[in-house]
Design a protein around this motif. Structure first.
Motif, PDB file in Angstrom:
ATOM      1  N   SER A 277       0.831  -1.209   0.000  1.00 21.92           N
ATOM      2  CA  SER A 277       0.000   0.000   0.000  1.00 21.92           C
ATOM      3  C   SER A 277       0.865   1.259   0.000  1.00 21.92           C
ATOM      4  O   SER A 277       0.385   2.333   0.319  1.00 21.92           O
ATOM      5  CB  SER A 277      -0.916   0.001   1.224  1.00 21.92           C
TER       6      SER A 277
ATOM      7  N   ALA B 133      -3.012   9.510   9.161  1.00 17.81           N
ATOM      8  CA  ALA B 133      -2.700   8.722   7.969  1.00 17.81           C
ATOM      9  C   ALA B 133      -2.465   7.274   8.378  1.00 17.81           C
ATOM     10  O   ALA B 133      -1.601   6.988   9.215  1.00 17.81           O
ATOM     11  CB  ALA B 133      -1.468   9.279   7.271  1.00 17.81           C
TER      12      ALA B 133
ATOM     13  N   THR C  77       0.389   4.725  12.862  1.00 22.18           N
ATOM     14  CA  THR C  77      -0.140   5.835  12.077  1.00 22.18           C
ATOM     15  C   THR C  77       0.866   6.975  12.042  1.00 22.18           C
ATOM     16  O   THR C  77       1.822   7.006  12.819  1.00 22.18           O
ATOM     17  CB  THR C  77      -1.461   6.368  12.671  1.00 22.18           C
TER      18      THR C  77
ATOM     19  N   ASN D  37      -4.848  14.976  11.265  1.00 25.14           N
ATOM     20  CA  ASN D  37      -5.239  14.074  10.193  1.00 25.14           C
ATOM     21  C   ASN D  37      -4.422  12.795  10.349  1.00 25.14           C
ATOM     22  O   ASN D  37      -3.194  12.829  10.254  1.00 25.14           O
ATOM     23  CB  ASN D  37      -4.970  14.713   8.829  1.00 25.14           C
TER      24      ASN D  37
ATOM     25  N   THR E  40      -0.637   8.279   3.848  1.00 21.28           N
ATOM     26  CA  THR E  40      -1.819   8.862   3.232  1.00 21.28           C
ATOM     27  C   THR E  40      -3.050   8.659   4.106  1.00 21.28           C
ATOM     28  O   THR E  40      -3.258   7.580   4.656  1.00 21.28           O
ATOM     29  CB  THR E  40      -2.078   8.215   1.854  1.00 21.28           C
ATOM     30  N   LEU E  41      -3.844   9.717   4.193  1.00 18.11           N
ATOM     31  CA  LEU E  41      -5.196   9.622   4.733  1.00 18.11           C
ATOM     32  C   LEU E  41      -6.183   9.663   3.569  1.00 18.11           C
ATOM     33  O   LEU E  41      -7.037   8.815   3.432  1.00 18.11           O
ATOM     34  CB  LEU E  41      -5.494  10.764   5.710  1.00 18.11           C
ATOM     35  N   ASP E  42      -6.029  10.680   2.711  1.00 16.85           N
ATOM     36  CA  ASP E  42      -6.895  10.853   1.542  1.00 16.85           C
ATOM     37  C   ASP E  42      -6.164  11.758   0.552  1.00 16.85           C
ATOM     38  O   ASP E  42      -4.979  12.062   0.741  1.00 16.85           O
ATOM     39  CB  ASP E  42      -8.253  11.433   1.953  1.00 16.85           C
ATOM     40  N   GLY E  43      -6.853  12.211  -0.489  1.00 20.24           N
ATOM     41  CA  GLY E  43      -6.226  13.026  -1.522  1.00 20.24           C
ATOM     42  C   GLY E  43      -5.683  14.360  -1.055  1.00 20.24           C
ATOM     43  O   GLY E  43      -4.786  14.930  -1.682  1.00 20.24           O
ATOM     44  N   GLU E  44      -6.199  14.896   0.047  1.00 21.75           N
ATOM     45  CA  GLU E  44      -5.717  16.180   0.563  1.00 21.75           C
ATOM     46  C   GLU E  44      -4.722  16.015   1.702  1.00 21.75           C
ATOM     47  O   GLU E  44      -4.221  17.006   2.225  1.00 21.75           O
ATOM     48  CB  GLU E  44      -6.891  17.035   1.038  1.00 21.75           C
ATOM     49  N   ASN E  45      -4.451  14.789   2.100  1.00 21.25           N
ATOM     50  CA  ASN E  45      -3.563  14.523   3.230  1.00 21.25           C
ATOM     51  C   ASN E  45      -2.651  13.356   2.896  1.00 21.25           C
ATOM     52  O   ASN E  45      -2.980  12.193   3.162  1.00 21.25           O
ATOM     53  CB  ASN E  45      -4.388  14.224   4.488  1.00 21.25           C
ATOM     54  N   THR E  46      -1.492  13.700   2.333  1.00 25.40           N
ATOM     55  CA  THR E  46      -0.533  12.673   1.942  1.00 25.40           C
ATOM     56  C   THR E  46       0.866  13.277   1.883  1.00 25.40           C
ATOM     57  O   THR E  46       1.034  14.417   1.452  1.00 25.40           O
ATOM     58  CB  THR E  46      -0.925  12.034   0.592  1.00 25.40           C
TER      59      THR E  46
ATOM     60  N   ASP F 103      -4.310  18.902   4.520  1.00 26.05           N
ATOM     61  CA  ASP F 103      -5.535  19.715   4.406  1.00 26.05           C
ATOM     62  C   ASP F 103      -5.442  20.704   3.244  1.00 26.05           C
ATOM     63  O   ASP F 103      -5.887  21.849   3.351  1.00 26.05           O
ATOM     64  CB  ASP F 103      -5.830  20.476   5.701  1.00 26.05           C
TER      65      ASP F 103
END
Length: 172
Positions: free
Chosen positions: A32, A131, A117, A129, A153-159, A45
């Motif tokens: 991953s 990840a 995390t 946030n 990565t958490l999502d598209g705005e947090n990586t 963010d």
């Protein structure tokens, strides 16, 4: 001839269905994470993060020796990172890892909150946030510094993804 045609069409149909379904995505699609050979950078963010400097210290948590990382944005106004306490005006990254060289995949189990995390911190509203997708690899630990790399990565705005080197402060 009609009697042979029906079973033949049925077997061709079943064979085609099995063939098509076997061409789908494998359950084991690989790791991953995908480390990029660059200075640690990304978005938190929606704010750009570029690693500048940070601190690392050893600690013990639940009987396990850990290393605690605080990685600060290159725009953060820090005179002496070892005297810097808390979080400044820019986004930052912090996390704990075992005090051993190795690869540590990120995960979070919500039933017992176990896992590893990386926190991608936004000081605007003090947003943590978390990840839980990716990995952190500790490459070296010496008496003076720790080197590593991460893809968190958490999502598209947090990586964030890339390499980091963090020095131990003299009193650690």
């Amino acid at each position: 001839m009609k009697l042979l045609l029906k079973p033949l069409l049925l077997s061709i149909s079943i064979s085609a269905t099995l063939f098509i379904s076997s061409c789908g995505k494998d359950d084991d699609s690989g790791p991953s994470y995908d480390f990029i050979n660059q200075n640690l950078q990304g978005t938190i963010d929606g704010h750009v993060f570029t690693y500048g400097e940070g601190t690392v210290e050893t600690t013990t948590f639940e009987g396990e020796e850990q290393i605690s990382f605080d990685l600060y944005h290159s725009n953060e106004d820090i005179t002496d990172v070892c005297d810097f306490f808390g979080f400044g005006d820019e986004v930052s990254v912090f996390f704990f890892m075992p005090a051993e060289v190795g690869l540590y995949e990120l995960s979070l189990n919500f039933s017992d909150f176990s896992g590893r995390t990386v926190t991608l911190f936004n000081p605007d509203g003090a947003v943590n946030n978390i990840a839980s997708i990716g990995a952190v690899e500790i490459l070296t630990i010496t008496e003076t510094e720790v080197t590593g790399r991460m893809d968190a990565t958490l999502d598209g705005e947090n990586t964030v993804n890339g390499n980091f080197t963090v020095e131990f402060c003299p009193d650690n």
